[in-house]
Design a protein around this motif. Structure first.
Motif, mmCIF file in Angstrom:
data_model
loop_
_atom_site.group_PDB
_atom_site.id
_atom_site.type_symbol
_atom_site.label_atom_id
_atom_site.label_comp_id
_atom_site.label_asym_id
_atom_site.label_seq_id
_atom_site.Cartn_x
_atom_site.Cartn_y
_atom_site.Cartn_z
ATOM 1 N N CYS A 14 0.840 -1.205 0.000
ATOM 2 C CA CYS A 14 0.000 0.000 0.000
ATOM 3 C C CYS A 14 0.876 1.256 0.000
ATOM 4 O O CYS A 14 0.587 2.242 -0.685
ATOM 5 C CB CYS A 14 -0.937 -0.020 1.200
ATOM 6 N N ASP A 17 2.339 1.858 -3.505
ATOM 7 C CA ASP A 17 1.342 2.456 -4.396
ATOM 8 C C ASP A 17 1.121 3.937 -4.072
ATOM 9 O O ASP A 17 1.042 4.778 -4.966
ATOM 10 C CB ASP A 17 0.012 1.706 -4.279
ATOM 11 N N ALA A 18 1.012 4.227 -2.772
ATOM 12 C CA ALA A 18 0.770 5.615 -2.356
ATOM 13 C C ALA A 18 1.960 6.505 -2.687
ATOM 14 O O ALA A 18 1.789 7.670 -3.079
ATOM 15 C CB ALA A 18 0.482 5.659 -0.860
ATOM 16 N N ALA A 20 3.973 6.154 -5.160
ATOM 17 C CA ALA A 20 3.911 6.438 -6.597
ATOM 18 C C ALA A 20 2.866 7.512 -6.892
ATOM 19 O O ALA A 20 3.102 8.442 -7.676
ATOM 20 C CB ALA A 20 3.600 5.153 -7.364
ATOM 21 N N THR A 21 1.708 7.410 -6.248
ATOM 22 C CA THR A 21 0.636 8.387 -6.461
ATOM 23 C C THR A 21 1.037 9.770 -5.974
ATOM 24 O O THR A 21 0.668 10.792 -6.572
ATOM 25 C CB THR A 21 -0.650 7.921 -5.740
ATOM 26 N N SER A 22 1.805 9.808 -4.873
ATOM 27 C CA SER A 22 2.205 11.109 -4.292
ATOM 28 C C SER A 22 3.409 11.715 -4.996
ATOM 29 O O SER A 22 3.875 12.787 -4.592
ATOM 30 C CB SER A 22 2.527 10.936 -2.802
ATOM 31 N N GLY A 23 3.925 11.036 -6.001
ATOM 32 C CA GLY A 23 5.098 11.559 -6.704
ATOM 33 C C GLY A 23 6.367 11.458 -5.883
ATOM 34 O O GLY A 23 7.286 12.252 -6.053
ATOM 35 N N ALA A 34 -2.768 10.025 -0.650
ATOM 36 C CA ALA A 34 -2.604 9.172 -1.833
ATOM 37 C C ALA A 34 -3.304 7.833 -1.652
ATOM 38 O O ALA A 34 -3.954 7.321 -2.568
ATOM 39 C CB ALA A 34 -1.117 8.966 -2.117
ATOM 40 N N LYS A 37 -6.990 8.157 -2.008
ATOM 41 C CA LYS A 37 -7.340 8.261 -3.429
ATOM 42 C C LYS A 37 -7.236 6.903 -4.115
ATOM 43 O O LYS A 37 -8.145 6.514 -4.878
ATOM 44 C CB LYS A 37 -6.411 9.277 -4.104
ATOM 45 N N ASP A 38 -6.149 6.181 -3.856
ATOM 46 C CA ASP A 38 -5.932 4.885 -4.504
ATOM 47 C C ASP A 38 -7.053 3.898 -4.207
ATOM 48 O O ASP A 38 -7.382 3.052 -5.041
ATOM 49 C CB ASP A 38 -4.606 4.271 -4.036
ATOM 50 N N ASN A 39 -7.629 3.992 -3.004
ATOM 51 C CA ASN A 39 -8.636 3.020 -2.585
ATOM 52 C C ASN A 39 -10.066 3.532 -2.698
ATOM 53 O O ASN A 39 -10.992 2.894 -2.197
ATOM 54 C CB ASN A 39 -8.342 2.574 -1.141
#
Length: 478
Positions: A14, A17-18, A20-23, A34, A37-39
């Motif tokens: 998790c 993934d987060a 990556a989403t948060s840059g 993040a 948002k992902d979930n």
């Protein structure tokens, strides 16, 4: 092996993934935003006017995919609460969860064991709360990354906590795990062979569907393997893993069950309750502490703690035969062990004292009877002292849950609805108290499955005996 490895690995996935989403932003606020948002989650805050209670920090509603967070928390605390609720959302299937306290557990999620009789228990929170705490810690501050920062880059936990926007205590606990336990690794999934891979008797036991069953299995007969297949068979019937309760008597056996189930059924194992009778009893007491005159911050005394309690109350004890002026503990230890056996046989102080005094009336000069009366009077004072200290002892961890289930139909109904399938390993170690607890836990469907080897009982000193095993057929005959 880290008994919570599957949860930590899920948290780490998790986190990846987060991240990556948060840059690549590792700050706690960025990570939880993040992951939300992902979930597909949303976060809303609430105040006192919502009426949830001052001690509720947050809760998740699965159906609406909503994380509710109490207004006014410090930013670092709020991030932990949201991460905790994300853990619930990803690990569990319950409609909702609320959190009233977040405090990182110690190594592996379990309290560190100290003393032979110390129980691995879960304080005032149920096991799923501990799992969500473990998830939050690893998600917000993965131990593999933290190890590199501390060992290779020479950074301090306080600096890391400040940079990530996390409570320093959380980072410290993650550091302990990172430095003292082996690195987490994805385990090779243990092959789950079909039931025809078992021999005929094992397959019959694993797939039994005709009510209560006791499996008589000696060493080397594959009893643990059969038990694991039994769990797999139950899960194949589309049963919720949270409805499975697997009990045993030693921490070692409980750990073996957890490891095997985590290898064969990694996702389902997270939701099953697997542990000792005493750890399960501790959880019941914590959940309904007020019903037994305690608060949810009660202490659990081992033999040394109980002995210290008696010594602090020495002036109150009617000592004669058990008096030792030079070393009070030398004689009191025998009293404590007699009291412990009483609790294993579900005999309270009043019952014991009535019988002892009745015997004394018939044989006033019998020293053994005089000693029994003295034990009974000390037992009564000891119980009063435990209550005053907001404490329980090892025997209470089964005796008090029996009382809770016997005296409170609502608690009994709660357990009946929650645990549809009960499995017990090491049933040869059952005593009267644990057998009674099992009988009270089993609902009207009587889905109870136990495995025993009467040649291997190791708890005879706590009242385990063959007659208790033989009583299984009577207790669950219908």
């Amino acid at each position: 092996m880290d008994a919570w490895a599957n949860i930590r690995l899920k948290a780490r996935a998790c986190h990846a993934d987060a991240l990556a989403t948060s840059g690549g932003d590792r700050h706690a606020r960025a990570l939880v935003a993040a992951a939300v948002k992902d979930n597909g989650l949303e976060v809303e805050d609430f105040g006192p006017e919502a009426g949830f209670g001052n001690n509720v920090l947050g809760f998740v509603e699965r159906a609406s995919q909503l994380v509710n967070v109490a207004r006014g928390q410090a930013p670092e605390q709020e991030a932990v609460v949201i991460a905790h609720e994300i853990g619930h959302f990803l690990l569990h299937t319950d409609p909702s969860h609320e959190v009233t306290m977040v405090s990182p557990p110690t190594l592996g999620g379990d309290p560190i064991e100290s003393g032979a009789a110390k129980v691995q228990g879960y304080s005032s929170r149920e096991r799923k709360e501990v799992q969500a705490d473990v998830f939050a810690g690893e998600f917000l501050c993965p131990s593999d990354w933290l190890r590199v920062e501390m060992v290779e880059n020479g950074r301090k936990t306080t600096d890391i906590a400040s940079e990530l926007g996390l409570p320093s205590k959380l980072v410290l606990h993650q550091a302990i795990r990172a430095l003292l336990l082996p690195p987490l690794q994805e385990s090779e999934p243990e092959e789950i062979v079909a039931s025809h891979g078992l021999d005929e008797s094992q397959a019959i036991a694993a797939t039994w569907a005709m009510g209560p069953l006791m499996v008589d299995a000696g060493p080397g007969t594959g009893k643990t393997r059969t038990l694991i297949h039994r769990v797999g068979h139950i899960l194949d019937q589309q049963v919720s893993p949270a409805s499975i309760l697997a009990l045993t008597f030693s921490n070692k056996a409980a750990e073996e069950m957890r490891i095997r189930l985590s290898a064969t059924h990694p996702d389902a194992a997270i939701e099953m309750w697997v542990g000792t009778f005493h750890a399960f009893g501790m959880e019941l007491i914590a959940k309904w502490a007020d019903r037994v005159g305690r608060t949810d911050t009660f202490q659990t005394f081992d033999e040394a703690g109980s002995l210290e309690l008696l010594e602090r109350n020495l002036a109150r004890l009617p000592l004669k035969h058990f008096q030792n002026l030079y070393d009070p503990a030398f004689e009191l230890i025998h009293v404590l062990r007699a009291i412990s056996r009483c609790k294993d046989e579900l005999i309270d102080p009043d019952q014991y004292l009535v019988e002892a005094e009745r015997a004394l009336a018939l044989a006033p000069d019998d020293e053994s009877v005089q000693r029994a009366v003295e034990v009974g009077r000390i037992y009564k004072i000891y119980e009063e002292a435990l209550l005053a200290e907001n404490a329980v002892d090892f025997g209470d961890l089964v005796r008090l849950p029996v009382k809770l289930l016997q005296d409170h139909p609502d608690i009994r109904q709660h357990c009946h609805q929650k645990y549809a399938h009960i499995l017990v390993d090491e049933y040869q170690d059952v005593n009267l108290a644990s057998a009674r607890l099992l009988r009270l836990l089993v609902n009207e469907q009587r889905n109870v499955w136990v495995v025993a080897d009467q040649r291997q009982s190791i708890y005879r000193f706590r009242g385990a005996k063959p007659a208790n095993v033989a009583q299984f057929a009577v207790d669950f005959s219908g």
